[in-house]
Scaffold this motif. Sequence first.
Motif, PDB file in Angstrom:
ATOM      1  N   ASP A  72       0.879  -1.169   0.000  1.00 16.02           N
ATOM      2  CA  ASP A  72       0.000   0.000   0.000  1.00 16.02           C
ATOM      3  C   ASP A  72       0.917   1.220   0.000  1.00 16.02           C
ATOM      4  O   ASP A  72       1.556   1.534   1.004  1.00 16.02           O
ATOM      5  N   HIS A  73       0.987   1.898  -1.122  1.00 13.14           N
ATOM      6  CA  HIS A  73       1.904   3.029  -1.280  1.00 13.14           C
ATOM      7  C   HIS A  73       1.493   4.257  -0.480  1.00 13.14           C
ATOM      8  O   HIS A  73       2.276   5.198  -0.363  1.00 13.14           O
ATOM      9  N   ALA A  74       0.322   4.255   0.079  1.00 11.28           N
ATOM     10  CA  ALA A  74      -0.143   5.395   0.871  1.00 11.28           C
ATOM     11  C   ALA A  74       0.297   5.312   2.332  1.00 11.28           C
ATOM     12  O   ALA A  74       0.063   6.234   3.099  1.00 11.28           O
ATOM     13  N   THR A  75       0.949   4.225   2.718  1.00 10.37           N
ATOM     14  CA  THR A  75       1.276   4.014   4.131  1.00 10.37           C
ATOM     15  C   THR A  75       2.652   4.539   4.507  1.00 10.37           C
ATOM     16  O   THR A  75       3.537   4.699   3.669  1.00 10.37           O
ATOM     17  N   LEU A  76       2.804   4.793   5.816  1.00 10.45           N
ATOM     18  CA  LEU A  76       4.082   5.235   6.367  1.00 10.45           C
ATOM     19  C   LEU A  76       4.161   4.887   7.838  1.00 10.45           C
ATOM     20  O   LEU A  76       3.151   4.638   8.483  1.00 10.45           O
ATOM     21  N   ARG A  77       5.389   4.853   8.345  1.00 14.13           N
ATOM     22  CA  ARG A  77       5.635   4.539   9.745  1.00 14.13           C
ATOM     23  C   ARG A  77       6.424   5.690  10.357  1.00 14.13           C
ATOM     24  O   ARG A  77       7.479   6.059   9.873  1.00 14.13           O
ATOM     25  N   LEU A  78       5.884   6.253  11.416  1.00 14.88           N
ATOM     26  CA  LEU A  78       6.485   7.397  12.100  1.00 14.88           C
ATOM     27  C   LEU A  78       6.929   6.976  13.498  1.00 14.88           C
ATOM     28  O   LEU A  78       6.142   6.421  14.253  1.00 14.88           O
ATOM     29  N   SER A  79       8.167   7.269  13.838  1.00 18.57           N
ATOM     30  CA  SER A  79       8.692   6.898  15.148  1.00 18.57           C
ATOM     31  C   SER A  79       8.594   8.058  16.126  1.00 18.57           C
ATOM     32  O   SER A  79       8.922   9.198  15.789  1.00 18.57           O
ATOM     33  N   PHE A  80       8.175   7.741  17.332  1.00 23.43           N
ATOM     34  CA  PHE A  80       8.177   8.725  18.411  1.00 23.43           C
ATOM     35  C   PHE A  80       9.135   8.300  19.522  1.00 23.43           C
ATOM     36  O   PHE A  80       9.152   8.869  20.607  1.00 23.43           O
ATOM     37  N   ALA A  81       9.979   7.312  19.246  1.00 23.75           N
ATOM     38  CA  ALA A  81      10.819   6.700  20.273  1.00 23.75           C
ATOM     39  C   ALA A  81      11.974   7.581  20.749  1.00 23.75           C
ATOM     40  O   ALA A  81      12.265   7.607  21.941  1.00 23.75           O
ATOM     41  N   THR A  82      12.613   8.293  19.845  1.00 26.79           N
ATOM     42  CA  THR A  82      13.874   8.956  20.219  1.00 26.79           C
ATOM     43  C   THR A  82      13.792  10.471  20.306  1.00 26.79           C
ATOM     44  O   THR A  82      14.770  11.100  20.712  1.00 26.79           O
ATOM     45  N   ALA A  83      12.675  11.054  19.940  1.00 22.75           N
ATOM     46  CA  ALA A  83      12.545  12.514  19.974  1.00 22.75           C
ATOM     47  C   ALA A  83      11.674  12.938  21.154  1.00 22.75           C
ATOM     48  O   ALA A  83      10.699  12.267  21.486  1.00 22.75           O
ATOM     49  N   ASP A  84      12.039  14.069  21.751  1.00 23.39           N
ATOM     50  CA  ASP A  84      11.187  14.584  22.823  1.00 23.39           C
ATOM     51  C   ASP A  84       9.949  15.244  22.211  1.00 23.39           C
ATOM     52  O   ASP A  84       9.836  15.392  20.993  1.00 23.39           O
ATOM     53  N   GLU A  85       9.015  15.640  23.052  1.00 20.74           N
ATOM     54  CA  GLU A  85       7.737  16.163  22.567  1.00 20.74           C
ATOM     55  C   GLU A  85       7.885  17.414  21.708  1.00 20.74           C
ATOM     56  O   GLU A  85       7.188  17.566  20.702  1.00 20.74           O
ATOM     57  N   ALA A  86       8.798  18.298  22.057  1.00 13.62           N
ATOM     58  CA  ALA A  86       9.004  19.509  21.266  1.00 13.62           C
ATOM     59  C   ALA A  86       9.515  19.165  19.867  1.00 13.62           C
ATOM     60  O   ALA A  86       9.059  19.735  18.873  1.00 13.62           O
ATOM     61  N   ARG A  87      10.432  18.223  19.780  1.00 14.24           N
ATOM     62  CA  ARG A  87      10.966  17.814  18.472  1.00 14.24           C
ATOM     63  C   ARG A  87       9.906  17.071  17.664  1.00 14.24           C
ATOM     64  O   ARG A  87       9.857  17.200  16.442  1.00 14.24           O
ATOM     65  N   ILE A  88       9.072  16.309  18.332  1.00 12.33           N
ATOM     66  CA  ILE A  88       7.975  15.631  17.636  1.00 12.33           C
ATOM     67  C   ILE A  88       7.044  16.660  17.018  1.00 12.33           C
ATOM     68  O   ILE A  88       6.684  16.569  15.839  1.00 12.33           O
TER      69      ILE A  88
END
Length: 100
Positions: A72-88
């Motif tokens: 499915d070319h419309a999909t993506l995976r976003l990581s929230f593991a290594t960035a703090d909330e401001a960087r997210i």
Amino acid sequence: VYAERAQAMGDALRKDLGDAIAFVQPQGGLFVWARLTGAGGKVNDGNVFAKRAIEKGVAFVPGTPFFCAHPDHATLRLSFATADEARIREGVARLGRALI
């Protein structure tokens, strides 16, 4: 920590990408699995979106490599593991600018 980051990412995605992206708010893990909707004529291909995002200084993994067949070319995976909330929040704001 991860729950707060996941919530920050979900909130930012809803705010900055709106109906151009669909996802289920994570209840665990380290990633948001999402699908571009193409709403409002915005980009709906994760590979194209990834290139635009890099131009805005942010990267993510398109979803196509995670499919064994019929990606499915419309999909993506976003990581929230290594960035703090401001960087997210900053990264998601950049993603919002890359949608155009």
